[in-house]
Structure formats: structure tokens, C-alpha cells
Design an enzyme around this catalytic site. Structure first.
Site, PDB file in Angstrom:
ATOM      1  N   PRO A  49      -0.384   0.503   4.113  1.00 24.92           N
ATOM      2  CA  PRO A  49       0.849   1.039   4.704  1.00 24.92           C
ATOM      3  C   PRO A  49       2.048   0.891   3.772  1.00 24.92           C
ATOM      4  O   PRO A  49       2.347  -0.196   3.325  1.00 24.92           O
ATOM      5  CB  PRO A  49       1.030   0.157   5.944  1.00 24.92           C
ATOM      6  CG  PRO A  49       0.345  -1.123   5.608  1.00 24.92           C
ATOM      7  CD  PRO A  49      -0.799  -0.761   4.698  1.00 24.92           C
ATOM      8  N   ASP A  88       4.320  -0.012   7.189  1.00 18.35           N
ATOM      9  CA  ASP A  88       4.604  -1.438   7.109  1.00 18.35           C
ATOM     10  C   ASP A  88       6.076  -1.603   7.472  1.00 18.35           C
ATOM     11  O   ASP A  88       6.939  -1.037   6.813  1.00 18.35           O
ATOM     12  CB  ASP A  88       4.347  -1.899   5.670  1.00 18.35           C
ATOM     13  CG  ASP A  88       4.468  -3.396   5.521  1.00 18.35           C
ATOM     14  OD1 ASP A  88       4.390  -4.102   6.539  1.00 18.35           O
ATOM     15  OD2 ASP A  88       4.640  -3.862   4.381  1.00 18.35           O
ATOM     16  N   TRP A 616       2.407 -10.123   4.888  1.00 11.48           N
ATOM     17  CA  TRP A 616       1.109  -9.746   4.294  1.00 11.48           C
ATOM     18  C   TRP A 616      -0.031  -9.940   5.289  1.00 11.48           C
ATOM     19  O   TRP A 616      -1.079  -9.332   5.154  1.00 11.48           O
ATOM     20  CB  TRP A 616       0.845 -10.558   3.030  1.00 11.48           C
ATOM     21  CG  TRP A 616       1.727 -10.109   1.915  1.00 11.48           C
ATOM     22  CD1 TRP A 616       2.756 -10.797   1.361  1.00 11.48           C
ATOM     23  CD2 TRP A 616       1.675  -8.858   1.238  1.00 11.48           C
ATOM     24  NE1 TRP A 616       3.346 -10.059   0.378  1.00 11.48           N
ATOM     25  CE2 TRP A 616       2.701  -8.867   0.274  1.00 11.48           C
ATOM     26  CE3 TRP A 616       0.860  -7.728   1.347  1.00 11.48           C
ATOM     27  CZ2 TRP A 616       2.932  -7.780  -0.573  1.00 11.48           C
ATOM     28  CZ3 TRP A 616       1.096  -6.664   0.496  1.00 11.48           C
ATOM     29  CH2 TRP A 616       2.123  -6.700  -0.446  1.00 11.48           C
ATOM     30  N   GLN A 652      -1.024  -5.008  -5.991  1.00  5.35           N
ATOM     31  CA  GLN A 652      -1.502  -5.425  -4.665  1.00  5.35           C
ATOM     32  C   GLN A 652      -2.696  -6.376  -4.760  1.00  5.35           C
ATOM     33  O   GLN A 652      -3.219  -6.805  -3.740  1.00  5.35           O
ATOM     34  CB  GLN A 652      -1.916  -4.208  -3.839  1.00  5.35           C
ATOM     35  CG  GLN A 652      -0.779  -3.297  -3.476  1.00  5.35           C
ATOM     36  CD  GLN A 652       0.225  -3.962  -2.581  1.00  5.35           C
ATOM     37  OE1 GLN A 652      -0.075  -4.945  -1.920  1.00  5.35           O
ATOM     38  NE2 GLN A 652       1.444  -3.460  -2.585  1.00  5.35           N
ATOM     39  N   TRP A 656      -2.117  -7.093  -0.833  1.00  2.00           N
ATOM     40  CA  TRP A 656      -2.910  -6.489   0.226  1.00  2.00           C
ATOM     41  C   TRP A 656      -4.408  -6.703   0.012  1.00  2.00           C
ATOM     42  O   TRP A 656      -5.139  -7.007   0.956  1.00  2.00           O
ATOM     43  CB  TRP A 656      -2.594  -4.994   0.285  1.00  2.00           C
ATOM     44  CG  TRP A 656      -3.085  -4.307   1.510  1.00  2.00           C
ATOM     45  CD1 TRP A 656      -2.875  -4.714   2.801  1.00  2.00           C
ATOM     46  CD2 TRP A 656      -3.859  -3.112   1.570  1.00  2.00           C
ATOM     47  NE1 TRP A 656      -3.479  -3.825   3.664  1.00  2.00           N
ATOM     48  CE2 TRP A 656      -4.088  -2.841   2.940  1.00  2.00           C
ATOM     49  CE3 TRP A 656      -4.373  -2.248   0.610  1.00  2.00           C
ATOM     50  CZ2 TRP A 656      -4.806  -1.723   3.353  1.00  2.00           C
ATOM     51  CZ3 TRP A 656      -5.081  -1.139   1.025  1.00  2.00           C
ATOM     52  CH2 TRP A 656      -5.297  -0.877   2.393  1.00  2.00           C
ATOM     53  N   LYS A 689       9.872   0.614 -17.401  1.00  2.00           N
ATOM     54  CA  LYS A 689       9.694   0.678 -15.964  1.00  2.00           C
ATOM     55  C   LYS A 689      10.731   1.650 -15.386  1.00  2.00           C
ATOM     56  O   LYS A 689      11.872   1.673 -15.823  1.00  2.00           O
ATOM     57  CB  LYS A 689       9.928  -0.726 -15.392  1.00  2.00           C
ATOM     58  CG  LYS A 689       9.057  -1.024 -14.199  1.00  2.00           C
ATOM     59  CD  LYS A 689       9.114  -2.500 -13.889  1.00  2.00           C
ATOM     60  CE  LYS A 689       8.446  -2.754 -12.560  1.00  2.00           C
ATOM     61  NZ  LYS A 689       8.337  -4.170 -12.258  1.00  2.00           N
ATOM     62  N   LYS A 692      15.835   3.207 -10.297  1.00  5.75           N
ATOM     63  CA  LYS A 692      16.974   4.068  -9.982  1.00  5.75           C
ATOM     64  C   LYS A 692      18.200   3.590 -10.747  1.00  5.75           C
ATOM     65  O   LYS A 692      19.033   4.382 -11.149  1.00  5.75           O
ATOM     66  CB  LYS A 692      17.252   4.003  -8.481  1.00  5.75           C
ATOM     67  CG  LYS A 692      16.382   4.952  -7.715  1.00  5.75           C
ATOM     68  CD  LYS A 692      16.792   5.000  -6.256  1.00  5.75           C
ATOM     69  CE  LYS A 692      15.590   5.359  -5.430  1.00  5.75           C
ATOM     70  NZ  LYS A 692      15.541   4.606  -4.186  1.00  5.75           N
TER      71      LYS A 692
END
Length: 1143
Positions: A49, A88, A616, A652, A656, A689, A692
Site C-alpha cells: 500500500p 497505507d 509497519w 522495503q 514491508w 537522487k 522536489k
RNA sequence: AGUCCCGUAGCUCAGCUGGUUAGAGCGCUACACUGAUAAUGUAGAGGUCCCCAGUUCAAGUCUGGGCGGGACUACCA
């Protein structure tokens, strides 16, 4: 239904994206892709999610392309692929967003805003960008079921979490304990690792560090250290945080590290001193040349510190030795002040002896517990156990401590001078950076007491609180834990059955992580999240872990009976009714659950433990919670657990992927997923990387709008392996558009143009494979090889390889060779077997490419599929995504054919190269090429493709030169692969001998099929397969040579050839004129050519040929042409007037 | 600090279990082709396969050690 293949004026993938998206929505194709597979074997996919309170970025397109590709592939294979979207919704990022939005800080919560209001704001805020996410999902063609997503804040979702927690609780896997956690005294709150990893949190700071002397207690155990000693012996240990020294309760040594006893002086007091430290680190404290200095020459404060190494010990021998408390302010309760061993001790810095303060270091706490060492604990005036530092970051003031405790354990006289001092100046509003720190005060004190060995400034990396900018402390806090260590071995075992892509992530990053697993800290002191469903009596003797709303409602009833609650806040909720409406009547979040007071079996009041659980856990429990299991869907659980496939970013791995694995192992003793792809990051084109803040982030919507999703997806899939970081370059998308999609579209357009003219609709019988020309059998062979490779690649979860293979096929083989060479077959003339075969073959290739590429580029491939199918109706499905993935026919794969076509390509390429060198246009026919043949097989191969070569390079004849004529110069090369294993070391000499062989030697070798050479003393008989013999030159001819194939071109021009060349020039010019005049391909014309000396013969001879090629009804050579109505053309420098008019 | 990934042409990447001339695309330069044509083809230039050591007859490929970039985890004297 149409009888014409659609032809397009322009190729706009962005528009195609929109059109196909619209059509899918109208047609509901996605749901059809599932409903048509109802009852088929399932392929289970879990959607990790995303958090909808952040905007989607280009990297989400990456991860979702991978997910979508394999789900589509499996669908085409006939599996039922259900994939439920999810959101999530809990956690810190949401809270931060809300605080920013409302302009509040944590301190305002409960004061200026109620928890209920705060959480309501979170609930609203978290779904802020769902529109954008759904839009991206649609635009990028990610097929995931968004009708009924799982949402982690939903009460039903939380209920499953509670169920799982209570299951773990019953297994004894949930416990309350304390651990050392990052803590910000300035903000008064614990920090998560996530917060600590905010950019800029780790900063280099200069701190006062101290190497201090711990005096060894002399007894039986320590006697070894006192051998030959008259005075004291000290352990020396280094610390970057001298303020933790009063909390020291142990020293750690490495069991295998070698330690030495050194006789020297204390540099501050000049007192003779004997110290113990790691042998490897003696050089860090003493200069080697000072070992020679006589002790009598020592001056206090001088630069020369003489020393003498007396003896050596192993760390293990030192274990158990006791020492005197360094700073005897507070007496610990329990065993303390002895040497323990720890594997983490290194000799990289410090002294190799580590100061252990169990209350202020995670490692310290762990080893102390293992060795039964007590932490240094104070009792505050509320009776609570506390470390020496309070939550504001200062040593406890005496008045804040329990009086009895002070009386029994505290040396007030010594402590009072330091009590109340802040451990970092940053916490004290009255101090600045320039003021001496507590570290300095303590160091000074130790120097005076002959306890400091070395005090110096040291720069190190230290974490800071991202909100207050002040340093954090490692601080013991109460937390709830899941005893994951209890299932560690099982998790490791189960992990071995998981197919990790790439494998190294599973064995390495994830595997190692499991090996070093610690218990899972579940507690979070926050507001917006899943509350921990544990109620406790005040004294902590009784606990209840609630596993369902039903249970909670029952407990509330009991509490009302006991008079602890006035009303049931969940009144109206109907147990067992699983509708959204019913569950919307209640709220399992804070503050509502906090208001619930339960009654213990002994009649005591029970209050909820105020913690929330780690978010988590929310996501890791999704296999269960998305089904509201076990309250619903108990029957379907076996069909949707475990997952066949999941995919997320490599970040993750310990997020996750870990929580899924941990929860499934603990609850069901099963893996949670069978295959996992962890993809790398999407970086900008310079490898930085994206963010914004830096303005280098790429907007996915803009990109899709400009280029369409297909090239974006294709680029992301094929440019790099998914686990490599992708350096995202927008030009790469454009390249993919041109190279792959453009070529494929052109190939289709070519097909459509002529198929429509000829009315091809695949209604004719399939031309038998054997009857198809060489070229067709070749491309079909390649096509079947491609189907095989692509199928295997998808099966192996390698879309990169699949995509690259498809692209290679389309660009190199289908377009650049098959279509280019076949063009004439489609032009004019009647439909015959050859032409029909050309159409059927090309159609088959295009249709299969559409199917093979559909999982990666779902939009255009669906259009291509339908454009092809619209006329032929060969397929019953209306969408490529409902079609069946092609299977290959081994019988059609002919490696020999693929090989000889490769020879044709090489020969053609060489001859074209020779032509260029001699400035002989391809249009000018030549009489022959000559090819030396060294074996029959080669000649057979050449003969099979002879026609293709002749057409491609425009020569009349291929002449095969056999050995016998003796005109071929040969070259011989050793074959290392066969020689190597046989002769090993002699290789170099053998190679020399072979390379030095003369033409006669080679001839003799070939005749005898063996050849003897002498290398050193050894006689070696070479066999034919020990060498490679190839032609190199045909003396006297224009020759090219590549990869063992040699070809000579006869450049002699006869009158006849020249005339034909001229005729071709005319055809070319006439075709150009036709095109410039915008004639249709099928228009008939009349041609008038002005008479010239040079070309009359050629024109007369080839009039029919020219007319044929240019669809001329008449071709006349006239004496004179009016310049105004004619075109002036130039052939080999001669101007000719020519008129081309529509009939 | 540990673990993992990556390092090959100016750029983006191939290179299977080691085999002797290391490839492709883009870009650049030149040329060709022109009824697929705002396309296409061919060729040229361009390499210390990050470095060092080792194993081997043979290393871009295997081993060890470094260096550089990235990610994750941790922060400990």
C-alpha cells in the site's frame, strides 16, 4: 468489423494511450480479464500500500510497471489474477503533514487541539492525493482493483490487526520491556529510525572524549595482573560521552583480543601507573621510540611518555575481574563493576576495552543483560526507576529523587555538585556552545583524581533531532515488543524457499538481517495509528489483550457492571455485521479507546497502554487484514495466501518485506510471498537522487502526457535490470519511441498499406510451412525462438530480458531484414503463394509481437492486436490482454536456417562495403561474387540463401571457389578451447607453431586431417578440431573478410550491365517524380523521355522492365521535350528531360 | 561501521558455465539509400573492461584486498 486494416496519418503514442484507456474503461476490460478467468488457477499478488498523503512520483511508475507486467503476463497465461489496491494511512508522515497544515506542534495536541480533532484532521489529510494516485494508476495502465481497496485506518482493518496481536499475545510473543532508543530531550519525545534518517540529522560534532583508568580490585582472580607489581593496575577505556561514566557498571573486552599490561606514568599527575589495553592499540597511546626512554628521565607534562610492555593476556582471561567504581556517586543494585566479554569489541579505536553504561547504549544494554550486569538506576520521587539523566536531559536533581533511595544509594556529598547539570549544553538555555560542557567538568574532575589517562577533542558523527536541531540521547524507554527472535530460525529457514529477485538481496541483505534479528519494537508514542489493544491494571499485575470488537464490547459491558464506565461508547454497533456502515458507527482510534476503562478479574481498573503500534505492522498484516480475516472470508483465505508474487523498491527489504515475512511466520508458520522483486531507485540522469527540493524530479503525468505510458514503461523495463538504479533520462524514452515503437508502427503501416491494396484478410488457407520461402521460414524460426525466450524470461520474472529480445527482433530482424528484403514481394502483381506467404508471415510476426510485448506495453499492443484482428477475426478476444500468451513450436525453430541467414547478412554487408569503397552504387548490377568454400556444409548453406544475397547486393551470380584451384589463401588459428585442456602449459608454444604454418602446411594438414608438430621434446598430433582454418584472401581480386567468411567482388562492368544500371537509374528517378507529384501507388502513368546519346540503348533494351516497375502504360523516347512540363534529372552527370503524367 | 548492488566507448547498457580481434544503441563524423520516407541503411573514430595482487596454459569473467558511486541498517567505546 472492417475489411481494411486501419492506416494512420501519424503515430502518436500519447493519443493512443488516451484512446485505449478510454476504451478499456468503456469495455471494462480489466474486470473482464478477471471474470473470464473465474474458476481458473489463481495467481496471487499483493499490492504494497502506498501512502496517499504523498504525491506519486516517477519511481512509482517503475515499481508499478514491474507489478503490472507480471500480473498481465500471468493473466494471459490463463491464471485468475486478483489484485486488490490498498492505502497505507497511518503514521508519522501523516501527522507531520497535518501539523504543518494546521500550523501546530506536538505540544499543542491535547492542549490547543483535542486528540479527536487532530485525528479527524489526519483521517481527512491522508486521502488527500488519492485522486492523483488513481489517475496515475489509470494513465500508466496499472491494472489493480481500486473498487474496494483496503484502507489501514478502517475499523475492520484494525480489528484484524487486533486479532493478530492477541494471537501473538496468547503465544507469549508480546511483552513489555525497556530498551535504549533515540530520544530528544529538547522535544521530550522518542524518535523513530525514520526520523533519524531525515537528511541532515547526522552531523559531525566535536566533543570532549576521555580515556579513563579503572582501578583493578586485587584478589585471586586478578592476581595474574599483579604479578611483579607493587602499585595499582588499571583498565583504560575510551568514551566519547564522559557524562555516561557515572553510569558505568561494566567493562567489555573482546574474548579473542590480545591485551597487554604496560608500565608507564599518568600523564596528568605524573604518578607511576600500570595500565591494561589492547596490544594493537598501544601505538595509539604511546610512541614506539619512547619505549627506549629510561623512566628516570620522565617529566610530568612533558612530551615524552616512557613505557614498558610487561605481559600479555587474552580477553577471555580478563573476564570476571572486578574493578572499583570510577565515579562512586550512585550505587547500583545488583552485580556490577566487572569485566565481561562482547563480540562487538574491536581494536579499531579506543583502547579495546569498552566502557559499558547499560542505560545509555543499545549494545551496552544488551551485553549487560547477557552477563547479568545491573544498570545504574535511580528511583525518582514518584517511585519510578530512572536512568541518571531525566527526560529534559539533565542529571537528576536530588530533590527529584526518592528520599529513601538517596539515603541508601547516593553519595550526596560527591553528587550534589553535578546534580541538575545538563549533559549537553544545547539543552540548557543558560549555556552556549562556548561554555565548558559537563563532559569537560567530569574530565577535569577525573584528571585531578588520577583517573583520566587522556582527554582530547574528537570529531564524530552524531544524530540530531530534526525538529529541534539539538543532539539526541540514547535513552531507555518502556516499549512493547514482539518476540521475533523466538522465530528467527524458522524465518531464516522459510526465507530460503523464497525466490528473490535479485537473489543476493534475499541471501545477503535480508538473510543477514534475519541472522542478526532483534525483537520488534512495536511501540510508538503517537496519536494517529492503530492503538495497542492491551489494557493493564495500574500495578501491571493483570493484563488483557483484546482480539476483536466483540470481545471489547463484552469487556465494556463488564466494566459498566463494575461501575467503571457509565456508558458504552460503541453502543449501536452490531457484532457480526461486517458492513462498512456498521463499522463506521465506532472508532477504534485514540482518543476513544483511551477512554475505555476495563475491569480485571480481581475487580481492579484497567487502562489501555497508551502506545500505538508501528505502522509497519499495519502493512505487514495486509494479507489478513485486507480480507478482514478471520471475521470474514475465512473460506477464501487459502486462495489468497500466500502471495505468488510481490514487488517493491529495495528500500522495503527491511520494511514491508520483513513485516510480511515475520507476521506470516509467526501466525501461520508460512512464507507470505513466494517470489519478490526488489527494484532499485530511479535517479535523475546524472545519477542523483530525485527530489522536489532539488527540482530534478520528473513529473509522471507530464511524461505520460507527452510520450504515452508505453515508451515510459518500455524504457524503464529494458534500460537496466530492475534492481540496478535507473538513471532516468527523458531522451531515453524518446529513443525507445523511435527505435522500438516507431519501427513496429512502420512495419505495421507497411503491412496495412499493401494488405489493403491486395485485400488480404487471412481468409486464404495457411500456406504450408515447407512451401514458404527461405526468408519466411527464417523469420518464423526466429519468431518461435523469440516466443520461447520471452516466455522463459517472464516465467523467470525477468522482463528486462524479455523486452530487449522483443526489441531486437522487431528492429533488427523483422524490420531491417525481413521487411526490407521482402518489399518487392508485396508490390503489384497477382496474389500468389509467395505473396500470400509474405502477408501471412508478416501478419503472424506482428500479431505475436503484440502478444509478447503486451505485458510491458499494454496500450499500443492492444491497438496493434485489434488493428490486425479487426480484418481477419483470427482471434476471438477483443483485447490482447484477454488473449492467450503464445506458445512456441519447436519444429519451426531451425538453427541451421538462422545460421545461414546470418551468413547471408554478413556476405551482403561485406559486399555493400566493397561497393562503397569502389563507389559502385547498389543500383548498378554487377556480374558476380566469388566465395571460397572450404567445406561442403558452407556451400550448402550459401546456396540456400543465394537468391537473397543476389537480390540484396544486386549481382547476377555467385561463384564458389573450391580449394583445388589453389587461388585461395588460407589462415589457420589454434582452437584454445580444445587444446587448452589437452596441453595446458604448452599452449603458448603450440599457438606459435600453428600461427607460423605455411600455406603448404595447411594444405598438408587438411589432406591428412592431422598434423604433427614438435614442441620442446614433445611430439604433438593436432586434429582438425584443434584448429580453425578459414580463407583469408583471393589474390588478385577485391576482397572482404569477416568472421571467417571471405568474399570477392567482380567489378568488371559490361555494356549489358551498364545498361541495366541505367535502366534502374531511370526507374528510381521516375519513382521519385511519381512521389513528388503525389500520385497514388496504384496510379498508371505515361512517360516521355527526351532522346540522349548515352541512354537510348539502355532505354530501348529495358523499356518493358522500366514500365513494369513504374506502372507506366506507355514509355516513349521523344526527340524533344518542353522544359516547362518536364523534369530535369541527372544520371551519372548527364542531364535528361523526362515527363511523367497520370494516365 | 556492517550488509547488499553497481563500476566495460563521451552517454545508457549487453557480455551465458574462464578460451585469445570485448559488443549494441544513442551521440559524433562521413557516405549511401529513397513507393516503409518527419523514416532507413552502412562505415569510421572512440576501450588501462576502476586499481592492485592471486589462481590458471588462458581473467572483463574466478578469489582476495583496495578505490569510487548508490541503497539499506546501525551508530558503538
Amino acid at each position: 468489423m472492417s475489411n481494411k486494416f486501419p492506416e494512420y496519418k501519424q503515430f502518436n503514442l500519447s493519443q493512443i494511450n488516451k484512446d485505449i484507456q478510454k476504451w478499456w474503461e468503456e469495455d471494462d476490460t480489466f474486470h473482464k480479464s478477471m471474470s473470464t478467468r473465474e474458476g481458473k488457477p489463481t495467481f496471487v499478488f499483493y499490492e504494497g500500500p502506498p501512502s496517499a498523503n504523498g504525491q506519486p512520483g516517477i519511481h512509482h511508475v517503475m515499481a508499478r510497471t514491474i507489478k503490472d507486467t507480471f500480473c498481465r503476463y500471468k493473466t494471459m497465461q490463463g491464471f485468475l489474477v486478483k489484485r486488490k489496491a490498498g492505502w497505507d494511512t497511518h503514521g508519522l508522515p501523516v501527522e507531520l503533514g497535518v501539523e504543518k497544515l494546521l500550523g501546530i506542534t506536538k505540544e499543542d495536541i491535547g492542549k490547543n487541539i483535542t486528540v479527536a480533532e487532530y485525528n479527524a484532521a489526519c483521517r481527512k489529510e491522508v486521502m488527500k492525493y488519492t485522486d492523483q494516485w488513481e489517475e496515475l494508476t489509470r494513465q500508466m495502465g496499472y491494472w489493480v482493483n481500486m473498487d474496494d481497496p483496503y484502507i489501514t485506518y478502517d475499523n475492520r482493518y484494525i480489528e484484524t490487526l487486533w486479532h493478530l496481536l492477541s494471537k501473538l499475545y496468547k503465544k507469549g510473543m508480546l511483552y513489555k520491556g525497556y530498551t535504549i532508543q533515540p530520544f530528544s530531550p529538547a522535544a521530550g519525545t522518542g524518535l523513530s529510525s525514520h526520523e533519524l534518517n531525515q537528511p541532515g540529522c547526522y552531523r559531525d560534532v566535536k566533543d570532549t572524549t576521555a580515556t579513563v583508568q579503572f582501578k583493578v580490585v586485587r584478589n585471586e582472580q586478578s592476581e595474574q595482573l599483579f604479578e611483579g607489581e607493587e602499585g595499582d593496575v588499571h583498565f583504560v577505556a575510551w568514551t566519547t560521552t564522559p557524562w555516561t561514566l557515572p553510569s558505568n557498571t561494566a567493562l567489555a573486552v573482546g574474548p579473542k583480543v590480545t591485551y597487554v599490561k604496560v608500565r608507564t606514568f599518568n600523564p596528568y599527575t605524573g604518578t607511576p601507573s600500570t595500565v591494561v589495553l589492547a596490544k594493537d592499540l598501544v601505538k595509539a597511546y604511546f610512541k614506539a621510540e619512547h619505549a627506549e626512554v629510561d623512566f628516570s628521565e620522565y617529566e610530568v607534562g612533558g612530551k615524552v611518555l616512557p613505557y614498558e610492555v610487561i605481559s600479555e593476556f587474552k580477553g577471555a582471561d580478563l573476564a570476571g575481574i572486578s574493578y572499583e567504581q570510577l565515579i562512586p556517586w550512585v550505587k547500583p543494585d545488583g552485580d556490577a563493576f566487572r569485566v565481561i566479554t562482547g563480540d562487538f569489541v574491536t581494536t579499531e579505536d579506543g583502547t579495546g576495552i569498552v566502557h559499558i553504561a547499560p542505560t545509555f547504549g543499545a549494545d551496552d544494554d544488551r551485553v549487560a543483560k547477557q552477563s547479568g550486569i545491573a544498570p545504574l538506576i535511580m528511583i525518582d520521587n514518584e517511585g519510578k526507576r530512572q536512568p541518571m539523566v531525566d527526560r529534559t536531559g539533565k542529571f537528576f536533581a536530588i530533590e527529584d529523587l526518592d528520599a529513601d533511595f538517596v539515603a541508601s544509594n547516593v553519595n550526596v556529598e560527591a553528587y550534589k555538585e553535578y546534580a541538575g547539570m545538563y549533559v549537553k549544553n544545547a539543552y540548557d538555555n543558560n549555556l552556549t556552545e562556548k561554555d565548558p560542557t559537563l563532559d569537560v567538568h567530569i574530565s577535569v574532575m577525573l584528571k585531578k583524581e588520577n583517573k583520566a589517562f587522556k582527554v582530547e577533542k574528537h570529531t564524530h558523527n552524531y544524530p540530531h533531532c530534526w525538529r529541534t536541531d539539538k543532539p539526541i540521547l540514547y535513552y531507555p524507554l518502556d516499549s512493547w515488543f514482539i518476540r521475533t527472535t523466538a522465530v528467527r530460525d524458522r524465518m531464516i529457514e522459510l526465507n530460503k524457499t523464497i525466490n528473490w529477485k535479485p537473489g543476493s538481496t534475499g541471501t545477503g541483505r535480508f538473510g543477514n538481517w534475519l541472522e542478526n534479528l532483534v525483537d520488534w519494537n512495536l511501540s510508538r508514542s503517537r496519536y494517529w495509528g492503530t492503538p495497542l489493544p492491551i489494557w493493564r491494571t495500574e500495578d501491571g499485575t493483570e493484563e488483557k489483550c483484546i482480539g476483536s470488537t466483540e470481545e471489547l464490547v463484552g469487556e465494556i459491558a463488564k466494566a459498566m457492571e463494575a461501575g467503571y464506565m457509565d456508558n458504552n461508547p460503541y453502543e449501536g454497533f452490531e457484532v457480526g455485521v461486517n458492513t462498512k456502515d456498521n463499522y463506521d458507527k465506532i472508532d477504534l482510534h485514540r482518543p476513544y479507546v483511551d477512554d475505555i476503562v476495563l475491569v480485571s478479574s480481581k475487580g481492579e481498573k484497567m487502562f489501555r497502554e497508551p502506545d500505538l503500534i508501528d505502522v509497519w505492522f499495519d502493512s505487514g498484516a495486509m494479507p489478513y487484514a485486507q480480507q478482514h480475516y478471520p471475521f470474514e472470508n475465512t473460506d477464501v483465505m487459502k486462495d489468497v495466501f500466500p502471495a505468488d508474487f510481490i514487488a517493491e523498491g529495495v528500500d522495503q527489504t527491511r520494511g514491508w518485506f520483513f513485516t510480511l515475512h515475520a507476521i506470516a511466520t509467526m501466525i501461520d508458520d508460512s512464507v507470505s510471498f513466494k517470489t519478490v522483486i526488489s527494484n532499485g531507485l530511479v535517479l535523475d540522469k546524472k545519477g542523483n537522487k530525485m527530489s522536489k527540493r532539488l527540482g530534478n524530479a520528473v513529473d509522471p503525468f507530464e511524461t505520460i502526457d507527452k510520450y504515452g505510458s508505453d515508451p515510459l514503461r518500455w524504457y524503464m523495463t529494458t534500460n537496466a535490470q530492475p534492481w540496478d538504479n535507473l538513471k532516468f533520462d527523458i531522451n531515453g524514452i524518446d529513443e525507445v519511441r523511435r527505435k522500438f515503437f516507431g519501427t513496429l508502427y512502420n512495419t505495421y503501416s507497411f503491412f496495412a498499406l499493401y494488405a489493403n491494396i491486395d485485400g488480404f484478410n487471412y481468409s486464404e488457407e495457411e500456406v504450408a510451412f515447407e512451401e514458404r520461402p527461405e526468408l519466411d521460414r527464417w523469420i518464423l524460426s526466429l519468431l518461435n525462438s523469440l516466443i520461447k525466450e520471452v516466455g522463459e524470461s517472464y516465467e523467470n520474472y525477468d522482463a528486462t530480458r524479455a523486452g530487449r529480445a522483443i526489441s531486437e527482433f522487431v528492429g533488427e530482424n523483422l524490420s531491417n531484414w525481413f521487411v526490407r528484403l521482402s518489399r518487392k514481394r508485396y508490390w503489384g502483381g497477382e496474389m500468389n503463394t509467395d505473396k500470400l506467404s509474405a502477408y501471412q508471415t508478416l501478419y503472424t510476426c506482428l500479431l505475436n509481437v503484440a502478444k509478447l510485448a503486451a505485458p510491458i506495453a499494454p496500450f499500443y499492443m492492444d491497438q496493434l492486436f485489434n488493428d490486425l484482428n479487426a480484418v481477419t477475426n483470427k482471434e476471438t478476444k477483443q483485447s490482447v490482454h484477454l488473449a492467450t500468451f503464445p506458445s512456441y513450436d519447436e519444429a519451426l525453430i531451425n538453427k541451421d536456417l538462422e545460421e545461414r541467414m546470418n551468413i547471408a547478412q554478413r556476405v551482403s554487408s561485406m559486399v555493400l562495403g566493397l561497393r562503397r569503397k569502389e563507389k559502385l552504387k547498389v543500383r548498378q548490377p554487377l556480374s558476380k561474387i566469388m566465395v571460397p568454400v572450404l567445406n561442403e556444409q558452407f556451400q550448402t548453406q550459401m546456396e540456400a540463401v543465394e537468391e537473397i544475397i543476389k537480390a540484396e547486393i544486386n549481382v547476377k551470380e555467385v561463384e564458389y571457389l573450391t580449394d583445388s584451384a589453389g587461388v585461395i589463401k588460407k589462415k589457420i588459428k589454434p582452437n584454445f578451447k580444445t587444446l587448452g585442456p589437452k596441453y595446458g602449459k604448452l599452449m603458448k608454444q603450440i599457438a606459435g607453431a600453428v600461427n607460423g604454418m605455411s600455406q603448404e602446411d595447411i594444405a598438408a594438414f587438411e589432406k591428412a586431417e592431422t598434423f604433427n608438430i614438435t614442441v620442446g621434446d614433445e611430439n604433438i598430433a593436432l586434429a582438425m578440431d584443434d584448429v580453425e582454418i578459414m580463407s583469408e584472401d583471393i589474390p588478385g581480386w577485391l576482397v572482404a573478410n569477416e568472421g571467417g567468411v571471405t568474399v570477392a567482388l567482380d567489378v568488371t562492368l559490361t555494356e549489358e550491365l551498364r545498361n541495366e544500371g541505367v535502366a534502374r537509374e531511370f526507374i528510381n528517378r521516375i519513382q521519385n517524380i511519381r512521389k513528388d507529384s503525389d500520385f497514388e501507388v496504384t496510379d498508371k502513368v505515361n512517360i516521355l523521355i527526351a532522346k540522349t546519346e548515352e541512354f537510348d540503348a539502355a532505354l530501348a533494351e529495358h523499356a518493358d522492365y522500366i514500365s513494369n516497375q513504374t506502372l507506366a502504360a506507355s514509355l516513349e523516347v521523344v526527340a524533344k521535350l518542353d522544359e516547362a512540363s518536364a523534369h530535369k534529372i541527372d544520371i551519372d552527370g548527364t542531364e535528361v528531360l523526362i515527363a511523367v503524367n497520370k494516365q
